[in-house]
Design a protein around this motif. Structure first.
Motif, mmCIF file in Angstrom:
data_model
loop_
_atom_site.group_PDB
_atom_site.id
_atom_site.type_symbol
_atom_site.label_atom_id
_atom_site.label_comp_id
_atom_site.label_asym_id
_atom_site.label_seq_id
_atom_site.Cartn_x
_atom_site.Cartn_y
_atom_site.Cartn_z
ATOM 1 N N ILE A 1 0.832 -1.210 0.000
ATOM 2 C CA ILE A 1 0.000 0.000 0.000
ATOM 3 C C ILE A 1 0.863 1.256 0.000
ATOM 4 O O ILE A 1 0.472 2.278 -0.558
ATOM 5 C CB ILE A 1 -1.033 0.026 1.147
ATOM 6 C CG1 ILE A 1 -0.370 0.033 2.532
ATOM 7 C CG2 ILE A 1 -2.022 -1.112 1.007
ATOM 8 C CD1 ILE A 1 -1.351 0.286 3.656
ATOM 9 N N TYR A 2 2.062 1.170 0.603
ATOM 10 C CA TYR A 2 2.965 2.331 0.535
ATOM 11 C C TYR A 2 3.365 2.596 -0.913
ATOM 12 O O TYR A 2 3.316 3.734 -1.384
ATOM 13 C CB TYR A 2 4.196 2.088 1.404
ATOM 14 C CG TYR A 2 5.142 3.274 1.419
ATOM 15 C CD1 TYR A 2 5.024 4.253 2.399
ATOM 16 C CD2 TYR A 2 6.141 3.421 0.464
ATOM 17 C CE1 TYR A 2 5.875 5.352 2.416
ATOM 18 C CE2 TYR A 2 6.985 4.513 0.462
ATOM 19 C CZ TYR A 2 6.859 5.468 1.445
ATOM 20 O OH TYR A 2 7.693 6.549 1.446
ATOM 21 N N GLU A 3 3.750 1.559 -1.612
ATOM 22 C CA GLU A 3 4.156 1.733 -3.012
ATOM 23 C C GLU A 3 2.969 2.135 -3.879
ATOM 24 O O GLU A 3 3.116 2.925 -4.819
ATOM 25 C CB GLU A 3 4.792 0.444 -3.535
ATOM 26 C CG GLU A 3 6.094 0.071 -2.835
ATOM 27 C CD GLU A 3 7.147 1.164 -2.881
ATOM 28 O OE1 GLU A 3 7.182 1.912 -3.888
ATOM 29 O OE2 GLU A 3 7.914 1.291 -1.904
ATOM 30 N N ALA A 4 1.782 1.614 -3.579
ATOM 31 C CA ALA A 4 0.588 1.996 -4.326
ATOM 32 C C ALA A 4 0.298 3.489 -4.149
ATOM 33 O O ALA A 4 -0.106 4.185 -5.102
ATOM 34 C CB ALA A 4 -0.612 1.168 -3.883
ATOM 35 N N MET A 5 0.483 3.986 -2.940
ATOM 36 C CA MET A 5 0.263 5.410 -2.668
ATOM 37 C C MET A 5 1.242 6.260 -3.468
ATOM 38 O O MET A 5 0.876 7.302 -4.058
ATOM 39 C CB MET A 5 0.390 5.674 -1.176
ATOM 40 C CG MET A 5 0.204 7.106 -0.735
ATOM 41 S SD MET A 5 1.800 7.955 -0.648
ATOM 42 C CE MET A 5 2.689 6.925 0.518
ATOM 43 N N ARG A 6 2.504 5.853 -3.555
ATOM 44 C CA ARG A 6 3.496 6.605 -4.328
ATOM 45 C C ARG A 6 3.152 6.555 -5.822
ATOM 46 O O ARG A 6 3.309 7.545 -6.533
ATOM 47 C CB ARG A 6 4.886 6.042 -4.078
ATOM 48 C CG ARG A 6 5.346 6.043 -2.643
ATOM 49 C CD ARG A 6 5.396 7.420 -2.028
ATOM 50 N NE ARG A 6 6.358 8.296 -2.677
ATOM 51 C CZ ARG A 6 6.594 9.542 -2.290
ATOM 52 N NH1 ARG A 6 5.936 10.070 -1.278
ATOM 53 N NH2 ARG A 6 7.476 10.293 -2.937
#
Length: 253
Positions: free
Chosen positions: A241-246
């Motif tokens: 989810i961190y990478e999805a947010m970026r």
């Protein structure tokens, strides 16, 4: 990913400043502590089996008790050294710009009122049970903590209504109604599931469709806040989810 939890200087709150209050923990009544204990007692047996391990670890790390309402200052004292987050009391529902400013500053806006016994099943506005029991244990997890802070920082800069709507969907299907696959099973981590025994039971019983998390699908998925969720999106890790947010940030505008 690079952890952001080492940031030292607290960010000054300007937009949110008028909404900040002080929690008067001593003013909670025995009845309110009893309602908290009943709410926790109703949810925790289910969550011990079906919440993600990061939530359960966070519950212990920040010192939440099952028999009395949380003292937010004490919660923040245990939380801040771990991830830089604080559970900050506010007067009620915040406008979007104040909410995002607080997230960007690692200050989670926390209401201090508690639902009545007559509203145990559902309250239309978040209360301290939803905010602390539902949200705050996850803030002790470094990756989730970084995700939430960066989400706030990104949204604080947005001015386009369409971009804000799409980012709101990312928040809804992660922070509020997120599920994750762990040990071959669906586990819950979103606050809307953690704090609602009925909705959590429905999801675990197969009452809604659980799809694999895919960013474009999430950004396009409409939802109704007042209805049971027909579809949720399962991630494999919180790094996802961190990478999805970026990635979502790169697609804005």
């Amino acid at each position: 990913m690079v952890s952001l939890t080492a940031e030292k200087e607290p960010m000054e709150l300007r937009v949110a400043a008028p909404y900040l209050i002080t929690q008067s923990w001593v003013d909670y009544t025995p009845e309110q502590h009893a309602v908290w204990a009943e709410l926790v007692g109703r949810n925790m047996p289910q969550l011990r089996d079906h919440a993600c391990r990061e939530y359960l670890d966070g519950f212990e790390q920040i010192g939440l008790r099952e028999d009395e309402l949380p003292d937010l200052a004490a919660v923040s004292e245990r939380l801040a050294p771990r991830t830089g987050w604080q559970s900050t009391p506010v007067s009620g529902f915040l406008p979007a710009d104040a909410f995002f400013e607080m997230l960007a500053a690692r200050r989670f806006p926390t209401t201090t009122w508690l639902r009545s016994r007559e509203a145990m099943e559902y309250t239309p506005e978040p209360d301290i049970f939803h905010d602390v029991f539902g949200h705050v244990p996850m803030h002790a997890h470094p990756v989730f903590a970084d995700f939430l802070q960066q989400y706030g920082a990104i949204c604080a800069r947005l001015t386009d209504a369409r971009d804000l709507e799409r980012m709101g969907r990312l928040f809804w299907f992660t922070v509020e109604f997120g599920v994750i696959r762990q040990d071959g099973e669906i586990k819950v981590y979103g606050s809307g599931l953690i704090s609602s025994h009925g909705e959590c039971s429905r999801v675990l019983a197969g009452g809604c469709e659980v799809k694999e998390f895919e960013l474009d699908a999430v950004l396009d998925q409409e939802f109704q806040t007042s209805e049971m969720q027909p579809v949720l999106y399962a991630v494999e890790s919180f790094e996802q989810i961190y990478e999805a947010m970026r990635l979502a940030e790169s697609r804005l505008g």
